[in-house]
Write an enzyme that holds these catalytic residues in place. Structure first.
Site, short mmCIF file in Angstrom:
data_model
loop_
_atom_site.label_atom_id
_atom_site.label_comp_id
_atom_site.label_asym_id
_atom_site.label_seq_id
_atom_site.Cartn_x
_atom_site.Cartn_y
_atom_site.Cartn_z
N ASP A 9 7.56 6.76 2.68
CA ASP A 9 6.68 5.71 2.21
C ASP A 9 7.54 4.58 1.64
O ASP A 9 8.74 4.77 1.37
CB ASP A 9 5.76 6.28 1.13
CG ASP A 9 4.93 5.22 0.43
OD1 ASP A 9 4.24 4.45 1.12
OD2 ASP A 9 4.99 5.16 -0.81
N GLY A 44 1.53 2.15 4.40
CA GLY A 44 0.26 1.47 4.60
C GLY A 44 0.46 0.03 4.99
O GLY A 44 -0.48 -0.64 5.45
N LYS A 184 -1.65 8.56 7.68
CA LYS A 184 -0.25 8.57 8.09
C LYS A 184 0.08 9.82 8.90
O LYS A 184 0.87 9.76 9.84
CB LYS A 184 0.66 8.51 6.85
CG LYS A 184 0.61 7.19 6.09
CD LYS A 184 1.59 7.20 4.93
CE LYS A 184 1.53 5.93 4.11
NZ LYS A 184 2.49 5.93 3.00
N ASP A 207 4.24 8.73 -2.77
CA ASP A 207 3.85 8.68 -4.18
C ASP A 207 2.39 8.34 -4.39
O ASP A 207 1.89 8.42 -5.52
CB ASP A 207 4.70 7.63 -4.92
CG ASP A 207 4.29 6.22 -4.55
OD1 ASP A 207 3.77 5.50 -5.42
OD2 ASP A 207 4.46 5.83 -3.38
N ASN A 210 -2.60 7.60 -0.40
CA ASN A 210 -2.58 7.58 1.07
C ASN A 210 -1.48 8.46 1.65
O ASN A 210 -1.28 8.48 2.87
CB ASN A 210 -2.45 6.16 1.60
CG ASN A 210 -1.16 5.48 1.18
OD1 ASN A 210 -0.52 5.87 0.20
ND2 ASN A 210 -0.77 4.46 1.90
#
Length: 262
Positions: A9, A44, A184, A207, A210
């Site tokens: 991420d 995202g 994801k 973290d 999502n």
């Protein structure tokens, strides 16, 4: 277990609250590549938001837009867009309640309001430029994700749309709106299939809310020390804070870097 690929991420994982990449994270990613393990961004964010960061880290592959747009070494390999009839419902409902929308396409993003304080605050928190104004963008372009700008108290207004969408809050004033079932993990699965890997071959770091599906899906899921508490049950390991060698310590726990790596 010898893992072959690691998904990272961005916000709160590769970068800190100031949207800066800690120097040790840069070094850890470099060492990971030197050991023959491929790093991939899983975010995202849209692809046009991540180019400088990807270049600095030497990462060529990414799962963007919460799994809706996947690229491997510069070549798109998976796209999952939102249906136009579902978008029409969202646009009508948001307009009824005065909530601004930002539509994210493959190459750019546009807002349905020329000025909206929630749009300004949430988008600028990503340290990116504000979207162009084009309320009809969703009609003509493939849309992978939408930012819906409302406070948490207004979320029940969109309950009826949950058969068409997955909604995930990422800011006090904004939620990601994905195609139903989008995540994801779905984009990661598409990449792993292309590479001939299984979920057990992969590690993921995250973290936020999502990241739940992603951490649960892979062979070894790592939550950052600064994670949303709701993410922790989905992780196999909780590492240290992003600014406290969180990436390195997670890679050490996964057996991908030595304890005394330089």
């Amino acid at each position: 277990m010898s893992y072959k690929i690691v998904f990272f991420d961005i916000d709160g994982t590769l970068v800190n609250e100031e949207k800066e990449i800690p120097a040790d994270t840069v070094a850890a990613i470099r060492e990971l590549k030197e050991r023959g393990v491929e790093p991939v961004i899983a975010t995202g964010r849209a692809p046009y938001f991540i180019k400088p960061l990807a270049e600095r880290l030497g990462i060529e592959s990414f799962v963007c837009l919460n799994g809706g747009y996947v690229v491997y070494k510069g070549e798109p390999l998976y796209k999952h867009t939102i249906e136009k009839n579902a978008l029409e419902k969202l646009v009508a409902l948001a307009a009824r309640h005065g909530h601004g929308l930002v539509f994210e396409g493959e190459h750019t993003f546009c807002a349905d309001r020329e000025e909206h304080p929630f749009i300004t605050e949430s988008v600028l928190s990503l340290k990116v430029e504000l979207p162009a104004y084009n309320p009809d963008f969703w009609r003509t372009a493939d849309i992978f994700q939408v930012f819906l700008h409302c406070e948490s108290k207004d979320e029940p207004l969109y309950e009826a749309l949950k058969t068409d969408f997955t909604l995930i809050r990422w800011h006090p004033y904004a939620m990601d709106v994905l195609p139903a079932g989008g995540s994801k993990a779905r984009g990661i699965a598409a990449m792993l299939e292309k590479l001939g890997y299984t979920a057990s071959d992969a590690v993921a770091f995250g973290d936020g809310l999502n990241d739940k599906e992603m951490l649960a899906y892979v062979g070894f899921g790592v939550a950052m020390g600064n994670s949303n508490p709701e993410l922790l049950p989905y992780a196999d390991f909780v590492t240290t804070h992003v600014d406290e060698q969180g990436i390195r310590n997670g890679l050490i726990e996964a057996g991908l870097l030595p304890v005394y790596s330089a």
